[in-house]
Write a protein that holds these residues in place. Sequence first.
Motif, PDB file in Angstrom:
ATOM      1  N   GLN A   1       0.819  -1.212   0.000  1.00 18.98           N
ATOM      2  CA  GLN A   1       0.000   0.000   0.000  1.00 18.98           C
ATOM      3  C   GLN A   1       0.853   1.263   0.000  1.00 18.98           C
ATOM      4  OE1 GLN A   1      -2.346  -0.951   3.475  1.00 18.98           O
ATOM      5  NE2 GLN A   1      -3.942  -1.874   2.230  1.00 18.98           N
ATOM      6  N   CYS A   2       2.129   1.109  -0.331  1.00 18.60           N
ATOM      7  CA  CYS A   2       3.063   2.248  -0.309  1.00 18.60           C
ATOM      8  C   CYS A   2       3.858   2.333  -1.600  1.00 18.60           C
ATOM      9  CB  CYS A   2       4.019   2.117   0.874  1.00 18.60           C
ATOM     10  SG  CYS A   2       3.227   2.063   2.460  1.00 18.60           S
ATOM     11  N   ASN A   3       3.218   2.053  -2.708  1.00 14.34           N
ATOM     12  CA  ASN A   3       3.859   2.182  -4.012  1.00 14.34           C
ATOM     13  C   ASN A   3       4.822   1.041  -4.328  1.00 14.34           C
ATOM     14  OD1 ASN A   3       3.364   3.814  -6.169  1.00 14.34           O
ATOM     15  ND2 ASN A   3       5.074   5.191  -5.798  1.00 14.34           N
TER      16      ASN A   3
ATOM     17  N   GLU B   1      -5.542  10.139  -0.546  1.00 19.33           N
ATOM     18  CA  GLU B   1      -5.336   9.439   0.722  1.00 19.33           C
ATOM     19  C   GLU B   1      -5.809  10.310   1.876  1.00 19.33           C
ATOM     20  OE1 GLU B   1      -1.252   7.120  -0.655  1.00 19.33           O
ATOM     21  OE2 GLU B   1      -1.138   8.566   0.972  1.00 19.33           O
TER      22      GLU B   1
ATOM     23  N   THR C   1       1.866   8.128  -5.033  1.00 15.79           N
ATOM     24  CA  THR C   1       1.051   6.923  -4.952  1.00 15.79           C
ATOM     25  C   THR C   1      -0.086   6.936  -5.978  1.00 15.79           C
ATOM     26  OG1 THR C   1      -0.305   7.892  -3.196  1.00 15.79           O
ATOM     27  CG2 THR C   1       1.563   6.494  -2.522  1.00 15.79           C
TER      28      THR C   1
ATOM     29  N   ASP D   1      -2.588   4.813   2.743  1.00 18.30           N
ATOM     30  CA  ASP D   1      -3.552   4.259   1.810  1.00 18.30           C
ATOM     31  C   ASP D   1      -4.896   4.146   2.541  1.00 18.30           C
ATOM     32  OD1 ASP D   1      -5.085   1.826   0.645  1.00 18.30           O
ATOM     33  OD2 ASP D   1      -3.554   2.244  -0.869  1.00 18.30           O
TER      34      ASP D   1
END
Length: 168
Positions: free
Chosen positions: A35-37, A160, A156, A130
């Motif tokens: 969820q962090c690229n 968010e 991203t 995210d």
Amino acid sequence: MIVITETERLILKVFENSDVEAMKTFWGDREVMEQCNGAIPHEHLVKVQEGYSKCHDVNGLSVYAVVEKESGNVVGAAGFNVQDINEPVELIYHFAKSVWGKGYATESAMACVKYAEQHPKVKKVFASADPNNKGSLKILEKIGFDYIGMKWFDDTNQEEPYYEKSIK
């Protein structure tokens, strides 16, 4: 080892070259960084370590290695992405799957905020996560961040939940 701060169970220290192997268990792990690229390729982790060490040298604030006192192992990272020390800094935290659920993210995030309060130039800290990462969002609320609203992040490529905490 340059220790930044300690909690009951954790030590936050400046990243060293010897920490690169441990970094694979969080930044290099696909599931941790889902969820962090995405995960950072292992061959790039040396540059990441060097960048965060240099950031601390220049700004007195950075992202730090989180060491579990009981084992002596680097189990994660917590601290601040700093674009300009005179602007709000971004709180981040990532941990190896092996220590998920132990409260280390909350403990280290609280320690980071206390450390930032001592820095003469930091006035505000921000964080985002995210929208599906309910655990991180809960941590931000637990440690006193205020929900500001949804914000677009180019890195991203999504909106968010965005939080801030005034330090001074």
